[in-house]
Every structure is written in C-alpha cells, then in structure tokens.
Motif scaffolding. Structure first.
Motif, PDB file in Angstrom:
ATOM      1  N   VAL A 131       0.795  -1.673   0.385  1.00 48.30           N
ATOM      2  CA  VAL A 131       0.155   0.030   0.000  1.00 48.30           C
ATOM      3  C   VAL A 131       0.622   0.731   0.388  1.00 48.30           C
ATOM      4  O   VAL A 131       0.661   2.553  -0.418  1.00 48.30           O
ATOM      5  N   ASP A 132       1.839   0.935   0.653  1.00 44.17           N
ATOM      6  CA  ASP A 132       3.370   1.960   0.425  1.00 44.17           C
ATOM      7  C   ASP A 132       4.390   1.399  -0.369  1.00 44.17           C
ATOM      8  O   ASP A 132       4.777   0.456   0.786  1.00 44.17           O
ATOM      9  N   GLU A 133       5.210   1.867  -0.941  1.00 46.37           N
ATOM     10  CA  GLU A 133       6.995   1.542  -0.883  1.00 46.37           C
ATOM     11  C   GLU A 133       7.583   2.557  -1.311  1.00 46.37           C
ATOM     12  O   GLU A 133       6.923   3.743  -1.610  1.00 46.37           O
ATOM     13  N   LEU A 134       8.675   2.422  -0.916  1.00 48.48           N
ATOM     14  CA  LEU A 134       9.948   3.309  -1.253  1.00 48.48           C
ATOM     15  C   LEU A 134      11.666   2.275  -1.841  1.00 48.48           C
ATOM     16  O   LEU A 134      11.460   0.958  -1.729  1.00 48.48           O
ATOM     17  N   SER A 135      11.468   2.989  -3.427  1.00 47.60           N
ATOM     18  CA  SER A 135      12.645   1.585  -3.779  1.00 47.60           C
ATOM     19  C   SER A 135      14.071   2.777  -4.413  1.00 47.60           C
ATOM     20  O   SER A 135      13.385   3.839  -4.611  1.00 47.60           O
ATOM     21  N   LEU A 136      14.782   2.997  -3.112  1.00 45.52           N
ATOM     22  CA  LEU A 136      16.087   3.175  -3.877  1.00 45.52           C
ATOM     23  C   LEU A 136      17.497   2.431  -4.581  1.00 45.52           C
ATOM     24  O   LEU A 136      17.587   1.653  -4.071  1.00 45.52           O
ATOM     25  N   VAL A 137      17.450   2.639  -5.906  1.00 45.96           N
ATOM     26  CA  VAL A 137      18.271   1.867  -6.328  1.00 45.96           C
ATOM     27  C   VAL A 137      19.804   3.132  -5.915  1.00 45.96           C
ATOM     28  O   VAL A 137      18.976   4.194  -5.112  1.00 45.96           O
ATOM     29  N   VAL A 138      21.135   2.373  -5.162  1.00 43.35           N
ATOM     30  CA  VAL A 138      22.056   2.974  -4.563  1.00 43.35           C
ATOM     31  C   VAL A 138      23.180   2.655  -6.339  1.00 43.35           C
ATOM     32  O   VAL A 138      23.692   1.767  -6.234  1.00 43.35           O
ATOM     33  N   GLY A 139      23.250   4.088  -6.279  1.00 44.28           N
ATOM     34  CA  GLY A 139      24.704   4.413  -7.808  1.00 44.28           C
ATOM     35  C   GLY A 139      25.486   4.635  -7.180  1.00 44.28           C
ATOM     36  O   GLY A 139      26.082   2.857  -7.620  1.00 44.28           O
ATOM     37  N   ALA A 140      26.562   4.981  -7.254  1.00 45.08           N
ATOM     38  CA  ALA A 140      27.611   5.102  -6.198  1.00 45.08           C
ATOM     39  C   ALA A 140      27.470   4.107  -4.329  1.00 45.08           C
ATOM     40  O   ALA A 140      26.218   3.868  -4.042  1.00 45.08           O
ATOM     41  N   ARG A 141      28.785   3.571  -4.701  1.00 44.15           N
ATOM     42  CA  ARG A 141      28.061   2.704  -3.405  1.00 44.15           C
ATOM     43  C   ARG A 141      28.632   2.951  -2.021  1.00 44.15           C
ATOM     44  O   ARG A 141      27.930   2.840  -1.090  1.00 44.15           O
ATOM     45  N   ASP A 142      29.025   4.001  -2.194  1.00 46.56           N
ATOM     46  CA  ASP A 142      28.680   4.856  -0.824  1.00 46.56           C
ATOM     47  C   ASP A 142      27.600   5.570  -0.531  1.00 46.56           C
ATOM     48  O   ASP A 142      27.524   5.750   0.783  1.00 46.56           O
ATOM     49  N   SER A 143      26.250   5.444  -1.227  1.00 47.93           N
ATOM     50  CA  SER A 143      25.186   5.898  -0.979  1.00 47.93           C
ATOM     51  C   SER A 143      24.631   4.936  -0.213  1.00 47.93           C
ATOM     52  O   SER A 143      23.186   5.489  -0.108  1.00 47.93           O
ATOM     53  N   LEU A 144      25.041   4.305   0.351  1.00 46.59           N
ATOM     54  CA  LEU A 144      23.862   2.705   0.525  1.00 46.59           C
ATOM     55  C   LEU A 144      23.558   3.092   1.809  1.00 46.59           C
ATOM     56  O   LEU A 144      22.213   3.067   2.147  1.00 46.59           O
ATOM     57  N   VAL A 145      24.829   3.704   3.046  1.00 46.73           N
ATOM     58  CA  VAL A 145      23.435   4.727   3.950  1.00 46.73           C
ATOM     59  C   VAL A 145      22.535   5.225   3.656  1.00 46.73           C
ATOM     60  O   VAL A 145      22.443   5.397   4.865  1.00 46.73           O
ATOM     61  N   PRO A 146      23.001   6.125   3.388  1.00 47.23           N
ATOM     62  CA  PRO A 146      22.170   7.129   3.537  1.00 47.23           C
ATOM     63  C   PRO A 146      20.903   6.561   2.736  1.00 47.23           C
ATOM     64  O   PRO A 146      19.368   6.800   3.499  1.00 47.23           O
ATOM     65  N   ALA A 147      20.422   5.488   1.693  1.00 47.53           N
ATOM     66  CA  ALA A 147      19.473   5.012   1.060  1.00 47.53           C
ATOM     67  C   ALA A 147      18.714   4.555   2.283  1.00 47.53           C
ATOM     68  O   ALA A 147      17.796   4.164   2.426  1.00 47.53           O
ATOM     69  N   PHE A 148      19.479   3.130   3.068  1.00 44.39           N
ATOM     70  CA  PHE A 148      19.415   2.641   3.924  1.00 44.39           C
ATOM     71  C   PHE A 148      18.411   3.501   5.212  1.00 44.39           C
ATOM     72  O   PHE A 148      17.595   3.106   5.830  1.00 44.39           O
ATOM     73  N   THR A 149      19.504   4.862   5.699  1.00 42.25           N
ATOM     74  CA  THR A 149      18.511   5.340   6.691  1.00 42.25           C
ATOM     75  C   THR A 149      17.093   6.429   5.620  1.00 42.25           C
ATOM     76  O   THR A 149      16.445   6.039   6.237  1.00 42.25           O
ATOM     77  N   ALA A 150      17.264   6.294   5.046  1.00 41.22           N
ATOM     78  CA  ALA A 150      15.423   7.046   4.014  1.00 41.22           C
ATOM     79  C   ALA A 150      14.646   5.815   4.298  1.00 41.22           C
ATOM     80  O   ALA A 150      13.103   6.595   5.083  1.00 41.22           O
ATOM     81  N   GLY A 151      15.319   4.747   3.378  1.00 43.06           N
ATOM     82  CA  GLY A 151      14.652   3.618   4.252  1.00 43.06           C
ATOM     83  C   GLY A 151      13.663   3.039   5.170  1.00 43.06           C
ATOM     84  O   GLY A 151      12.104   3.170   5.243  1.00 43.06           O
ATOM     85  N   ALA A 152      14.619   3.285   6.138  1.00 42.23           N
ATOM     86  CA  ALA A 152      14.328   3.137   7.770  1.00 42.23           C
ATOM     87  C   ALA A 152      13.699   4.293   8.019  1.00 42.23           C
ATOM     88  O   ALA A 152      13.109   3.654   8.931  1.00 42.23           O
ATOM     89  N   GLU A 153      13.621   5.361   7.558  1.00 41.16           N
ATOM     90  CA  GLU A 153      12.810   6.581   8.659  1.00 41.16           C
ATOM     91  C   GLU A 153      11.134   6.278   8.196  1.00 41.16           C
ATOM     92  O   GLU A 153       9.895   6.621   8.255  1.00 41.16           O
ATOM     93  N   ARG A 154      11.227   5.649   6.642  1.00 40.30           N
ATOM     94  CA  ARG A 154       9.734   5.937   5.625  1.00 40.30           C
ATOM     95  C   ARG A 154       9.583   4.866   7.107  1.00 40.30           C
ATOM     96  O   ARG A 154       8.848   4.726   7.358  1.00 40.30           O
ATOM     97  N   LEU A 155      10.078   3.812   7.119  1.00 43.47           N
ATOM     98  CA  LEU A 155       9.565   3.105   8.072  1.00 43.47           C
ATOM     99  C   LEU A 155       8.900   3.007   9.223  1.00 43.47           C
ATOM    100  O   LEU A 155       7.665   3.038   9.994  1.00 43.47           O
TER     101      LEU A 155
END
Length: 179
Positions: A131-155
């Motif tokens: 019913v709601d989702e977020l999908s963030l492709v990690v371009g540069a390998r060092d962007s995993l932490v900000p993407a995971f943080t954004a997913g956790a904040e959405r959760l």
C-alpha cells in the motif's frame, strides 16, 4: 528473506534459507565488503533505531543471505541480501506487514526497498498488497547508508501511522475486509 518483493521467484534450487538473528550477529562487513568500517557501523546504528521503533516486545529477527554475491549478473528475480520484515496480526485473519531490505535488483544493481502491505480481501485473492513503498537504487556504492537511512525513516513514519490494516486499505483504495 521470506519472499522476493518484485519479480518471479527463483527456481527452487536457488532458494536459500536466510540466516537470522540480532543485528549485531549480521555479518554486514561480509555482505557489503565495499563499505568502510564506519559505514558498516552506521548501518548497524540505523538498524538498531528500526528495532527501537517496532512494537513493544517485537522479536522478529533480521535476516541475511548466507552466500553474498558482491556484484551479481542480472537475474530474473530480486535477490535479498539483508533486511527485516515483520507482521502485525489483527483479528479475523487480517495483517499488516512492514519490510526494510537491501537487495540486488533484477538488473544487478544494489537497492534499498521498504514497504508496508496488507492482507488481500479482493474477490481474486492476491495474498497481499503493497500500500506504500520506497525503492532507492544505490548508484555509487557509498550511498548505501543514506539510502538505508531513508528507508528506515520511511518505515518509522509508517509505524507512527495507525497500525490498522483497514486504515491502510482505505488509503490505497483497496476493497474493505470481508466479515
């Protein structure tokens, strides 16, 4: 993980039961060898924050693949590396499921996916609906932490909303639960 969130399921000989445990047991440095130690610890800290906002007494373990692949070939399914999903059961067979995971996409890219889904009450049973989702492709390998943080904040935001499957079904314009 318990299910690929998108795409077809892999052939049965490719399904591997994930390892499960507390976040401190997850071999994050082996799963993400490209990350410096400070980023591995940052992932753990974000995961601990997710654990803190879950329901009181929640014991759903984190899951991770037993056989990580550093850079896979494109696959016809999504391969989950690491994450958590937990289900909150309601009466009459209803449920909410919350998901946060790091995956290899079908095209072989690293991504962070988060979702909230509900049990299906449609005439044709679809099992669940995101019913709601977020999908963030990690371009540069060092962007995993900000993407995971954004997913956790959405959760965390979803967990702050009503934990009521009927509410989420209404938001997504899905059929109401049948008695």
């Amino acid at each position: 993980m318990t299910r690929p969130p998108h795409g077809d399921r892999p052939p049965d000989d490719r399904i591997v039961t994930p390892a499960r445990g507390a976040i401190d047991d997850a071999p994050l440095a082996a799963l993400f060898p490209h990350l410096p130690a400070r980023d591995v610890e940052a992932l753990r800290q974000v995961a601990r924050a997710v654990d803190a906002v879950r329901a009181e007494g929640a014991t759903t373990p984190w899951e991770w693949t037993r056989d990580p692949v550093v850079t896979p070939e494109p696959l016809p399914w999504t391969s989950v590396l690491f994450g958590v999903n937990f289900i909150e059961h309601a009466g009459a067979g209803d449920q909410l499921e919350f998901v946060l995971q790091v995956v290899w996409t079908e095209s072989g890219e690293l991504a962070v996916e988060a979702a909230v889904n509900v049990a299906c009450w449609c005439e044709d049973d679809h099992a669940t609906h995101d019913v709601d989702e977020l999908s963030l492709v990690v371009g540069a390998r060092d962007s995993l932490v900000p993407a995971f943080t954004a997913g956790a904040e959405r959760l965390g935001g979803w967990l702050a909303d009503p934990r009521d499957a009927d509410h989420w079904r209404e938001v997504a314009a899905l059929p109401p639960r049948r008695p």
